[in-house]
Write a protein that holds these residues in place. Structure first.
Motif, PDB file in Angstrom:
ATOM      1  N   GLN A 116      -8.077   3.491  -1.929  1.00 14.15           N
ATOM      2  CA  GLN A 116      -8.027   3.188  -0.600  1.00 14.15           C
ATOM      3  C   GLN A 116      -9.037   4.221   0.438  1.00 14.15           C
ATOM      4  O   GLN A 116      -9.273   3.921   1.482  1.00 14.15           O
ATOM      5  CB  GLN A 116      -6.744   3.375   0.079  1.00 14.15           C
ATOM      6  N   GLN A 117      -9.238   5.336  -0.286  1.00 16.48           N
ATOM      7  CA  GLN A 117     -10.108   6.298   0.501  1.00 16.48           C
ATOM      8  C   GLN A 117      -9.186   7.218   1.443  1.00 16.48           C
ATOM      9  O   GLN A 117      -9.880   7.600   2.351  1.00 16.48           O
ATOM     10  CB  GLN A 117     -11.413   5.908   0.668  1.00 16.48           C
ATOM     11  N   HIS A 118      -7.844   7.064   1.400  1.00 24.85           N
ATOM     12  CA  HIS A 118      -7.095   7.946   2.202  1.00 24.85           C
ATOM     13  C   HIS A 118      -5.694   8.223   1.483  1.00 24.85           C
ATOM     14  O   HIS A 118      -5.505   7.468   0.822  1.00 24.85           O
ATOM     15  CB  HIS A 118      -7.068   7.522   3.751  1.00 24.85           C
ATOM     16  N   VAL A 141      -4.150   5.201  -6.598  1.00 25.79           N
ATOM     17  CA  VAL A 141      -4.307   4.036  -5.437  1.00 25.79           C
ATOM     18  C   VAL A 141      -4.632   4.765  -4.126  1.00 25.79           C
ATOM     19  O   VAL A 141      -5.490   3.854  -3.640  1.00 25.79           O
ATOM     20  CB  VAL A 141      -2.545   3.857  -4.979  1.00 25.79           C
ATOM     21  N   MET A 142      -4.605   6.036  -4.002  1.00 28.89           N
ATOM     22  CA  MET A 142      -5.370   6.585  -2.758  1.00 28.89           C
ATOM     23  C   MET A 142      -6.639   6.650  -2.767  1.00 28.89           C
ATOM     24  O   MET A 142      -7.360   6.495  -2.021  1.00 28.89           O
ATOM     25  CB  MET A 142      -4.484   7.944  -2.420  1.00 28.89           C
ATOM     26  N   HIS A 183       0.957  -1.258   0.073  1.00 29.27           N
ATOM     27  CA  HIS A 183       0.006  -0.063  -0.137  1.00 29.27           C
ATOM     28  C   HIS A 183       0.692   1.120   0.004  1.00 29.27           C
ATOM     29  O   HIS A 183       2.173   1.000   0.210  1.00 29.27           O
ATOM     30  CB  HIS A 183      -1.057   0.036   1.149  1.00 29.27           C
ATOM     31  N   LEU A 184       0.213   2.244  -0.068  1.00 39.14           N
ATOM     32  CA  LEU A 184       1.019   3.616  -0.165  1.00 39.14           C
ATOM     33  C   LEU A 184      -0.006   4.708   0.441  1.00 39.14           C
ATOM     34  O   LEU A 184      -1.184   4.906  -0.036  1.00 39.14           O
ATOM     35  CB  LEU A 184       1.400   4.302  -1.744  1.00 39.14           C
ATOM     36  N   ASP A 185       0.526   5.088   1.473  1.00 37.88           N
ATOM     37  CA  ASP A 185      -0.175   6.170   2.173  1.00 37.88           C
ATOM     38  C   ASP A 185       0.217   7.566   2.031  1.00 37.88           C
ATOM     39  O   ASP A 185      -0.385   8.595   2.165  1.00 37.88           O
ATOM     40  CB  ASP A 185      -0.104   5.871   3.749  1.00 37.88           C
ATOM     41  N   ILE A 186       1.573   8.061   1.925  1.00 37.19           N
ATOM     42  CA  ILE A 186       2.170   9.341   1.771  1.00 37.19           C
ATOM     43  C   ILE A 186       3.122   9.447   0.328  1.00 37.19           C
ATOM     44  O   ILE A 186       3.925   8.434   0.403  1.00 37.19           O
ATOM     45  CB  ILE A 186       2.967   9.382   3.164  1.00 37.19           C
TER      46      ILE A 186
END
Length: 257
Positions: free
Chosen positions: A139-141, A135-136, A90-93
Motif C-alpha cells: 500500500q506504501q502507507h 500488506v502495508m 485493506h489494513l492501515d493501522i
C-alpha cells in the motif's frame, strides 16, 4: 508539503486491527480510533467484551469485526490478516495490544510460564507485525503501534518474562521503524504508566506498593484509561507522519524519577 489542519487527526476510511481490543485498555483504543473515524477489527482469545465493544464502536458510526484467535497459534498472523482483508479490503493501522503477565519469585519461576509470556507478548507481536508489514508495504502507507510498558525501561524483579518481552518490544519498534520508513510506514509505541484498571486494583490497594507507586509519580495520581486515547489517535493519524521509532511514555512523569 502537507497542510496541517483538523483533518490531520482524522481516521476516516482507515481500518485498525487491534489485538485484545475488546477488554481493558484495548477497548479504550478501539473506542478512541473509531471516534476519529476508523473501522475496527478486534482479535482476542475469547469473546469477552465483544458486545460492549461493538456497541461503543457502532455508536461512533463505525463498523467492527471480530475474530476469536489465539495469536500464538501456528499461522495465526496470516489467518488474522486474511480475515481483516476479507472484511474490509485493506489494513492501515495495527495495534499490538494483547499481552499477559505472570508473577513469581526468581528461583520459583517456571519455564512454561516464561515461554507463555514470551509467546504472547513478543512472538505474537513479531509475527503479526511481519504479516501486516507485507500488506502495508504494498500500500506504501501504514501505522504499527506497539504497546510497551514501564517495564520497557525498568526492572521487574518478579515478572521476568514480562520485563524481557517489553524491553524487546521497544527494540522491535525501533528496528521495524528503521526498516519500514522508506515505505512510508511509521512504527511507534505507547508505554502506559500505572493506570487505574480492574487488573491493577489489587496493586492500587496494596498498603505498601500502592503509596510507593503514587509517591513516585510526579503528578501524584495514577492514570486513567481515557488518558491513553489521545496519544493513540495521534500515533494512528497523519499528524504523526514524521514520528517513527518512538516509545511514548504516558505515565504522569513516572520515569523522571
Amino acid at each position: 508539503m502537507t497542510t496541517f489542519d483538523r483533518s490531520s487527526f482524522s481516521l476516516n476510511g482507515k481500518v485498525a486491527l487491534i489485538t485484545g481490543g475488546a477488554r481493558g485498555l484495548g477497548q479504550f483504543y478501539s473506542e478512541a480510533l473509531s471516534l476519529y473515524g476508523a473501522d475496527i477489527f478486534v482479535v482476542s482469545a475469547s469473546q469477552n467484551g465483544w458486545d460492549d465493544t461493538r456497541q461503543k464502536v457502532e455508536q461512533n458510526g463505525q463498523q467492527i469485526g471480530f475474530l476469536q484467535q489465539d495469536i500464538t497459534d501456528p499461522d495465526a498472523a496470516d489467518h488474522i490478516i486474511a480475515a481483516v482483508l476479507e472484511q474490509f479490503g485493506h489494513l492501515d493501522i495495527l495495534v499490538n495490544n494483547a499481552g499477559i503477565q505472570i508473577r513469581n519469585d526468581v528461583l520459583d519461576f517456571k519455564d512454561e510460564d516464561w515461554q507463555k509470556v514470551i509467546d504472547v507478548n513478543l512472538n505474537g507481536l513479531y509475527y503479526l507485525s511481519h504479516a501486516a508489514a507485507k500488506v502495508m508495504v504494498k500500500q506504501q502507507h501504514g501505522k504499527i503501534i506497539n504497546i510497551g510498558s514501564m517495564q520497557s525501561y525498568r526492572a521487574g524483579k518478579r515478572i521476568f518474562p514480562y520485563a524481557a518481552s517489553k524491553h524487546a518490544v521497544l527494540g522491535l519498534t525501533r528496528a521495524y521503524a528503521d526498516a519500514l520508513a522508506p515505505d512510508h510506514i511509521q512504527v511507534n509505541g505507547i508505554a502506559p504508566g500505572y493506570i487505574k484498571t480492574d487488573m491493577t486494583t489489587a496493586l492500587q490497594n496494596d498498603p505498601v506498593r500502592g503509596p510507593e507507586i503514587q509517591g513516585h509519580i510526579p503528578s501524584g495520581d495514577w492514570g486513567t484509561p481515557d488518558q491513553l486515547m489521545g496519544p493513540m489517535v495521534f500515533l494512528a493519524s497523519a499528524a504523526s507522519d514524521y514520528v517513527t521509532g518512538v516509545m511514548l511514555p504516558v505515565d504522569g512523569g513516572y520515569l523522571l524519577r
